[in-house]
Scaffold this motif. Structure first.
Motif, PDB file in Angstrom:
ATOM      1  N   PRO A 125       0.826  -1.213   0.000  1.00 47.98           N
ATOM      2  CA  PRO A 125       0.000   0.000   0.000  1.00 47.98           C
ATOM      3  C   PRO A 125       0.856   1.257   0.000  1.00 47.98           C
ATOM      4  CG  PRO A 125      -0.053  -1.074   2.138  1.00 47.98           C
ATOM      5  CD  PRO A 125       0.648  -2.010   1.226  1.00 47.98           C
ATOM      6  N   ALA A 126       0.405   2.240  -0.772  1.00 47.18           N
ATOM      7  CA  ALA A 126       1.152   3.487  -0.924  1.00 47.18           C
ATOM      8  C   ALA A 126       0.728   4.540   0.075  1.00 47.18           C
ATOM      9  CB  ALA A 126       0.990   4.022  -2.347  1.00 47.18           C
ATOM     10  N   GLU A 164      -4.820   3.402   2.487  1.00 49.71           N
ATOM     11  CA  GLU A 164      -4.901   2.217   1.635  1.00 49.71           C
ATOM     12  C   GLU A 164      -4.577   0.955   2.427  1.00 49.71           C
ATOM     13  OE1 GLU A 164      -2.548   0.465  -2.281  1.00 49.71           O
ATOM     14  OE2 GLU A 164      -2.685   2.645  -1.993  1.00 49.71           O
ATOM     15  N   ALA A 165      -3.566   1.034   3.290  1.00 52.14           N
ATOM     16  CA  ALA A 165      -3.200  -0.119   4.110  1.00 52.14           C
ATOM     17  C   ALA A 165      -4.328  -0.482   5.062  1.00 52.14           C
ATOM     18  CB  ALA A 165      -1.922   0.184   4.893  1.00 52.14           C
ATOM     19  N   ALA A 166      -4.926   0.510   5.713  1.00 48.00           N
ATOM     20  CA  ALA A 166      -6.000   0.252   6.671  1.00 48.00           C
ATOM     21  C   ALA A 166      -7.210  -0.379   5.993  1.00 48.00           C
ATOM     22  CB  ALA A 166      -6.399   1.550   7.366  1.00 48.00           C
ATOM     23  N   HIS A 167      -7.586   0.144   4.840  1.00 43.47           N
ATOM     24  CA  HIS A 167      -8.740  -0.417   4.128  1.00 43.47           C
ATOM     25  C   HIS A 167      -8.463  -1.845   3.670  1.00 43.47           C
ATOM     26  CE1 HIS A 167     -10.296   3.730   3.973  1.00 43.47           C
ATOM     27  NE2 HIS A 167     -11.458   3.167   3.702  1.00 43.47           N
ATOM     28  N   ALA A 204      -3.177   1.115  12.416  1.00 41.79           N
ATOM     29  CA  ALA A 204      -4.123   0.688  13.444  1.00 41.79           C
ATOM     30  C   ALA A 204      -5.098   1.811  13.795  1.00 41.79           C
ATOM     31  CB  ALA A 204      -3.373   0.233  14.692  1.00 41.79           C
ATOM     32  N   LEU A 205      -4.589   3.036  13.877  1.00 40.15           N
ATOM     33  CA  LEU A 205      -5.442   4.182  14.193  1.00 40.15           C
ATOM     34  C   LEU A 205      -6.471   4.409  13.094  1.00 40.15           C
ATOM     35  CD1 LEU A 205      -6.277   6.716  15.694  1.00 40.15           C
ATOM     36  CD2 LEU A 205      -4.256   7.880  14.778  1.00 40.15           C
ATOM     37  N   GLU A 206      -6.046   4.337  11.850  1.00 44.58           N
ATOM     38  CA  GLU A 206      -6.976   4.527  10.734  1.00 44.58           C
ATOM     39  C   GLU A 206      -8.012   3.409  10.708  1.00 44.58           C
ATOM     40  OE1 GLU A 206      -8.474   6.704   7.501  1.00 44.58           O
ATOM     41  OE2 GLU A 206      -6.832   7.254   8.850  1.00 44.58           O
ATOM     42  N   MET A 207      -7.604   2.185  11.030  1.00 42.18           N
ATOM     43  CA  MET A 207      -8.550   1.076  11.096  1.00 42.18           C
ATOM     44  C   MET A 207      -9.554   1.273  12.227  1.00 42.18           C
ATOM     45  SD  MET A 207      -6.173  -2.281  10.349  1.00 42.18           S
ATOM     46  CE  MET A 207      -7.569  -3.411  10.455  1.00 42.18           C
TER      47      MET A 207
END
Length: 229
Positions: free
Chosen positions: A16-17, A21-24, A55-58
């Protein structure tokens, strides 16, 4: 569960860039792959450094989507913004080995002698395993760019409606304690914010693994506030 990002370790896909994007991607993977098999109950999201932002974005996604099982968030070595020095970004893009040496040096306590702990070799080995995984992508450069570009941490913490534990390295030069305090000031409910200070630098998972584990367990075993029951 210790999760590889897409395109890392044995996980398929493209690295993920961005933090979002990583959280989703991880949230989608969790919903499709893990939850149906294990029927997990109460969940905690935890991450260190770049992982803490994911983790925060998730956690913010969980709040937005009304997921009641996600109640706890653990942020180790976190900051907002998590800026990465241009020199380090350039080294990561052009000379990854040099960049890894810089990260190793600045992740340790100032008074830690080189080679003083087995974690010196372990930290370097882990970074090199990530960087040299199959595929043409420079994962180190992509991850550092994602950290530097992310500006949503304050808003994400304001959206999160559960408990948060900040684990802070007293000697952290990369995400210093004051940076964690600045991020924590944006919490929706200050009473839901908890703190643990460990005698370590940014590489607290290696230099103070026992203290970090104890802080996590104490936090998770503490009774939830009556309002969250």
């Amino acid at each position: 569960l210790a999760v590889d990002l897409p395109g890392h370790g044995r996980s398929a896909g493209v690295p993920p860039a961005s933090v979002q994007e990583a959280a989703h991607a991880l949230w989608q993977w969790f919903g499709q792959t893990i939850d149906p098999q294990r029927r997990l109950g109460r969940l905690a999201l935890a991450g260190h450094s770049f992982g803490s932002l994911i983790a925060l974005e998730m956690a913010a996604l969980a709040s937005d989507r009304g997921e009641p099982r996600v109640r706890d968030l653990i942020l180790a070595g976190s900051a907002s913004p998590m800026r990465v020095a241009p020199a380090l970004q350039q080294a990561a893009a052009q000379q990854p080995e040099s960049a890894m040496q810089m990260i190793e040096a600045f992740s340790r306590r100032r008074d830690a002698a080189a080679g003083s702990l087995p974690s010196d070799a372990l930290l370097g080995a882990l970074m090199r395993r990530v960087q040299h995984a199959p595929g043409p992508v420079n994962r180190l450069a992509v991850g550092l760019q994602a950290c530097d570009a992310y500006d949503g941490a304050n808003a994400a913490l304001a959206r999160w409606n559960g408990r948060t534990l900040f684990i802070v390295g007293e000697h952290d030069r990369m995400t210093p304690p004051a940076a964690a305090q600045a991020l924590a000031s944006h919490a929706r409910d200050p009473a839901q914010v908890h703190w643990a200070h460990v005698d370590a630098g940014h590489a607290m998972l290696w230099d103070a693994a026992g203290a970090v584990s104890a802080a996590v367990l104490d936090f998770l075993h503490a009774p939830a506030p009556a309002s969250a029951a």
